[in-house]
Design a protein around this motif. Structure first.
Motif, short mmCIF file in Angstrom:
data_model
loop_
_atom_site.label_atom_id
_atom_site.label_comp_id
_atom_site.label_asym_id
_atom_site.label_seq_id
_atom_site.Cartn_x
_atom_site.Cartn_y
_atom_site.Cartn_z
N MET A 122 0.85 -1.18 0.00
CA MET A 122 0.00 0.00 0.00
C MET A 122 0.89 1.24 0.00
N LYS A 123 0.57 2.16 -0.91
CA LYS A 123 1.28 3.43 -0.97
C LYS A 123 0.32 4.55 -0.62
N LEU A 124 0.85 5.58 0.01
CA LEU A 124 0.03 6.74 0.35
C LEU A 124 0.21 7.84 -0.68
N PRO A 125 -0.87 8.50 -1.07
CA PRO A 125 -0.74 9.64 -1.97
C PRO A 125 0.14 10.70 -1.32
N GLY A 126 0.88 11.40 -2.13
CA GLY A 126 1.75 12.45 -1.61
C GLY A 126 2.23 13.33 -2.74
N PRO A 127 3.24 14.14 -2.51
CA PRO A 127 3.72 15.07 -3.53
C PRO A 127 4.15 14.38 -4.83
N THR B 175 -6.62 13.48 -5.09
CA THR B 175 -7.63 14.23 -4.34
C THR B 175 -9.00 13.69 -4.70
N ILE B 176 -9.88 13.71 -3.72
CA ILE B 176 -11.27 13.30 -3.92
C ILE B 176 -12.13 14.48 -3.48
N THR B 177 -12.99 14.96 -4.39
CA THR B 177 -13.84 16.10 -4.06
C THR B 177 -15.29 15.78 -4.41
N SER B 178 -16.20 16.35 -3.64
CA SER B 178 -17.63 16.24 -3.97
C SER B 178 -17.90 17.02 -5.24
N SER C 12 -8.13 -5.87 -10.82
CA SER C 12 -6.86 -5.16 -10.93
C SER C 12 -6.47 -4.64 -9.56
N HIS C 13 -5.22 -4.22 -9.45
CA HIS C 13 -4.72 -3.71 -8.18
C HIS C 13 -4.04 -2.37 -8.40
N CYS C 14 -4.38 -1.41 -7.57
CA CYS C 14 -3.73 -0.11 -7.55
C CYS C 14 -3.00 0.00 -6.21
N PRO C 15 -1.72 0.33 -6.21
CA PRO C 15 -1.00 0.42 -4.94
C PRO C 15 -1.50 1.55 -4.04
N TYR C 16 -2.27 2.48 -4.60
CA TYR C 16 -2.80 3.61 -3.82
C TYR C 16 -4.25 3.40 -3.39
N LYS C 17 -5.04 2.69 -4.21
CA LYS C 17 -6.47 2.55 -3.92
C LYS C 17 -6.85 1.15 -3.44
N GLY C 18 -6.14 0.12 -3.90
CA GLY C 18 -6.47 -1.24 -3.49
C GLY C 18 -6.88 -2.10 -4.66
N ASP C 19 -7.71 -3.11 -4.38
CA ASP C 19 -8.15 -4.07 -5.40
C ASP C 19 -9.49 -3.64 -5.99
N ALA C 20 -9.55 -3.63 -7.32
CA ALA C 20 -10.79 -3.26 -8.03
C ALA C 20 -11.43 -4.49 -8.64
N ASN C 21 -12.76 -4.53 -8.58
CA ASN C 21 -13.49 -5.53 -9.33
C ASN C 21 -14.29 -4.82 -10.42
N TYR C 22 -14.72 -5.59 -11.42
CA TYR C 22 -15.27 -5.01 -12.64
C TYR C 22 -16.65 -5.57 -12.97
N PHE C 23 -17.35 -4.78 -13.78
CA PHE C 23 -18.68 -5.14 -14.27
C PHE C 23 -18.74 -4.85 -15.76
N SER C 24 -19.50 -5.67 -16.48
CA SER C 24 -19.84 -5.38 -17.86
C SER C 24 -21.24 -4.79 -17.88
N ILE C 25 -21.52 -4.01 -18.92
CA ILE C 25 -22.86 -3.44 -19.10
C ILE C 25 -23.54 -4.23 -20.21
N GLU C 26 -24.79 -4.63 -19.97
CA GLU C 26 -25.57 -5.35 -20.97
C GLU C 26 -26.91 -4.66 -21.14
N VAL C 27 -27.12 -4.10 -22.35
CA VAL C 27 -28.35 -3.37 -22.66
C VAL C 27 -28.78 -3.68 -24.09
N ALA C 28 -30.00 -4.10 -24.27
CA ALA C 28 -30.61 -4.26 -25.59
C ALA C 28 -29.70 -4.99 -26.58
N GLY C 29 -29.10 -6.08 -26.13
CA GLY C 29 -28.25 -6.87 -27.01
C GLY C 29 -26.84 -6.33 -27.18
N ARG C 30 -26.55 -5.19 -26.58
CA ARG C 30 -25.18 -4.64 -26.63
C ARG C 30 -24.47 -4.95 -25.32
#
Length: 121
Positions: free
Chosen positions: A1-6, A11-14, A65-83
């Motif tokens: 795990m790495k911490l964000p820095g200079p 940054t995370i903003t609303s 996938s893995h990001c050393p700053y954010k962690g482990d990501a899981n994924y989704f596919s989108i399925e709409v109207a045959g696409r």
């Protein structure tokens, strides 16, 4: 795990804008509660609360996938109207503590959906 820095700022903003994600003519996500994550030299990414995403159109995949700053990501596919858009969406279900704000949020690859719109709320 790495911490964000200079050397690798994150940054995370609303984001008070209305963010909509569209695929195959269908609104996949529509929110005024997005978080915008700006990371080092990457383009900013909108993270959308799961409650503002039509989860019935998303199918979990085995991709991860893995990001050393954010962690482990899981994924989704989108399925709409045959696409199908494979691994178009990702989520950090249990991000590292420095990125805890994005837990329960989803992000979309702009090149794997038809459009990501951002407008005044």
């Amino acid at each position: 795990m790495k911490l964000p820095g200079p050397d690798h700022p994150i940054t995370i903003t609303s984001n008070d804008a209305r963010v909509r994600v569209i695929f195959a003519g269908q609104v996949i996500a529509d929110t005024t509660r997005a978080l915008t994550l700006a990371e080092a030299g990457y383009k900013p990414v909108h993270y959308i609360p799961r409650t503002d995403v039509n989860m019935s159109l998303l199918k979990p995949t085995a991709h991860a996938s893995h990001c050393p700053y954010k962690g482990d990501a899981n994924y989704f596919s989108i399925e709409v109207a045959g696409r199908n858009s494979e691994n178009a969406v990702w989520s950090y279900e249990q991000p590292f503590p420095a990125m805890a704000e994005i837990a329960g949020y989803l992000a979309f690859y702009p090149n794997r959906v038809d459009k990501i719109e951002e407008s005044a709320a």
